[in-house]
Write a protein that holds these residues in place. Structure first.
Motif, short mmCIF file in Angstrom:
data_model
loop_
_atom_site.label_atom_id
_atom_site.label_comp_id
_atom_site.label_asym_id
_atom_site.label_seq_id
_atom_site.Cartn_x
_atom_site.Cartn_y
_atom_site.Cartn_z
N PRO A 28 8.81 72.15 26.55
CA PRO A 28 8.39 73.47 27.00
C PRO A 28 8.70 74.56 25.96
CG PRO A 28 10.50 72.92 27.97
CD PRO A 28 10.07 71.73 27.16
N VAL A 29 9.48 74.19 24.95
CA VAL A 29 9.96 75.17 23.99
C VAL A 29 10.22 74.49 22.65
CG1 VAL A 29 12.41 74.86 24.60
CG2 VAL A 29 11.64 77.07 23.76
N ALA A 30 10.09 75.25 21.59
CA ALA A 30 10.53 74.87 20.26
C ALA A 30 11.29 76.08 19.73
CB ALA A 30 9.35 74.52 19.36
N PHE A 31 11.85 75.98 18.55
CA PHE A 31 12.66 77.09 18.07
C PHE A 31 12.29 77.45 16.64
CE2 PHE A 31 14.92 75.14 21.50
CZ PHE A 31 15.30 76.23 22.26
N SER A 32 12.23 78.75 16.41
CA SER A 32 11.96 79.33 15.11
C SER A 32 13.25 79.95 14.62
CB SER A 32 10.88 80.41 15.26
OG SER A 32 10.72 81.14 14.09
N GLY A 33 13.39 80.14 13.33
CA GLY A 33 14.61 80.74 12.83
C GLY A 33 14.40 81.54 11.57
N ALA A 34 15.33 82.43 11.32
CA ALA A 34 15.27 83.27 10.12
C ALA A 34 16.00 82.61 8.96
CB ALA A 34 15.91 84.62 10.42
N HIS A 35 16.76 81.58 9.23
CA HIS A 35 17.55 80.90 8.23
C HIS A 35 16.85 79.60 7.83
CE1 HIS A 35 20.99 78.45 6.75
NE2 HIS A 35 21.42 79.61 6.32
N ASP A 86 29.13 80.49 22.53
CA ASP A 86 28.25 80.20 23.66
C ASP A 86 26.95 79.58 23.18
OD1 ASP A 86 30.16 81.40 25.28
OD2 ASP A 86 29.12 83.33 25.32
N SER A 87 26.39 78.73 24.02
CA SER A 87 25.09 78.15 23.71
C SER A 87 24.03 79.24 23.66
CB SER A 87 24.72 77.11 24.78
OG SER A 87 23.44 76.60 24.54
N ALA A 88 23.17 79.19 22.65
CA ALA A 88 22.15 80.24 22.48
C ALA A 88 21.08 80.18 23.57
CB ALA A 88 21.51 80.12 21.10
N TYR A 89 20.72 78.96 24.00
CA TYR A 89 19.65 78.78 25.00
C TYR A 89 20.07 77.73 26.02
CZ TYR A 89 16.88 81.63 21.93
OH TYR A 89 16.41 82.68 21.19
N PRO A 90 21.03 78.06 26.89
CA PRO A 90 21.52 77.06 27.85
C PRO A 90 20.44 76.55 28.80
CG PRO A 90 22.33 79.25 28.41
CD PRO A 90 21.67 79.36 27.07
N GLY A 102 20.21 76.38 15.89
CA GLY A 102 20.00 76.80 14.50
C GLY A 102 20.36 78.25 14.30
N CYS A 103 20.69 78.58 13.08
CA CYS A 103 21.08 79.95 12.74
C CYS A 103 19.92 80.92 13.01
CB CYS A 103 21.48 80.01 11.28
SG CYS A 103 22.12 81.58 10.76
N GLY A 104 20.14 81.89 13.88
CA GLY A 104 19.11 82.87 14.21
C GLY A 104 17.96 82.31 15.03
N ALA A 105 18.21 81.22 15.77
CA ALA A 105 17.15 80.57 16.54
C ALA A 105 16.52 81.51 17.55
CB ALA A 105 17.71 79.35 17.26
N GLU A 106 15.19 81.42 17.64
CA GLU A 106 14.43 82.18 18.62
C GLU A 106 13.52 81.20 19.36
OE1 GLU A 106 12.34 85.35 16.70
OE2 GLU A 106 14.17 86.17 15.82
#
Length: 178
Positions: A28-35, A86-90, A102-106
């Motif tokens: 349902p989700v993937a993650f993008s990052g600035a790092h 804390d977990s970024a996306y629990p 991941g660092c800066g994960a969105e």
């Protein structure tokens, strides 16, 4: 008109998907990052398609085709972290291997095909695949020898496909189940 992109999922990511039993499930989700620890999905917008690719033994596989829904933090993402511990996306813990830590994960919410490891991109198509940059310049895939990929460096990142290449990858994904 929507664009299409490719993103390379590493051996670690794909191993974690298998270990967690996610094969056959739709992320349902993937993650993008600035790092550099995560590919930045900066050019993607709602409606665009992203082909998650994996290279194993010089063969290139389409693991999932994801249509971007949005790039917003939603209620499903869980509570935003109060500290770095804390977990970024629990709310997406089941899919955290796609880069939640991941660092800066969105979060990038997607409508995806099930995760699979049996959809191979034919060797003749590998030689024809093309991507285009923001300036409109196109490039092909480097290191394709006899229909096999000798080095995955030109797939590492998040790249916009040409419309023709996107159409051909769509045909591969829509093809018969092996």
């Amino acid at each position: 008109m929507p664009d299409a992109f490719t993103v390379l999922w590493t051996h670690d990511t794909c191993r974690a998907l298998r270990k967690a039993g996610r094969v056959g499930e739709r992320p349902p989700v993937a993650f993008s990052g600035a790092h550099s620890s995560l590919p930045a999905w900066t050019g993607a917008r709602a409606g665009d398609e992203v082909y998650a690719l994996h290279v194993n033994r010089r063969e290139v596989y389409v693991v999932s085709r994801m249509r971007v829904i949005d790039m917003e933090r939603r209620d499903c993402c869980g509570t935003a972290p109060a500290s770095w511990e804390d977990s970024a996306y629990p709310g997406h813990g089941d899919w955290s291997m796609l880069g939640a830590d991941g660092c800066g994960a969105e979060a990038v919410h997607v409508d995806a095909t099930p995760v699979r490891f049996d959809v191979t991109i034919p060797g003749d198509l590998l030689a024809r695949l093309t991507w285009r940059n923001r300036r409109g310049r196109t490039r092909g895939l480097k290191y394709v020898v006899d229909g096999r990929l000798e080095n995955s460096v030109s797939l590492q990142g998040f790249y916009r496909l040409t419309p023709e290449a996107a159409d051909e990858l769509a045909e591969v994904v829509a093809g018969p189940v092996p």
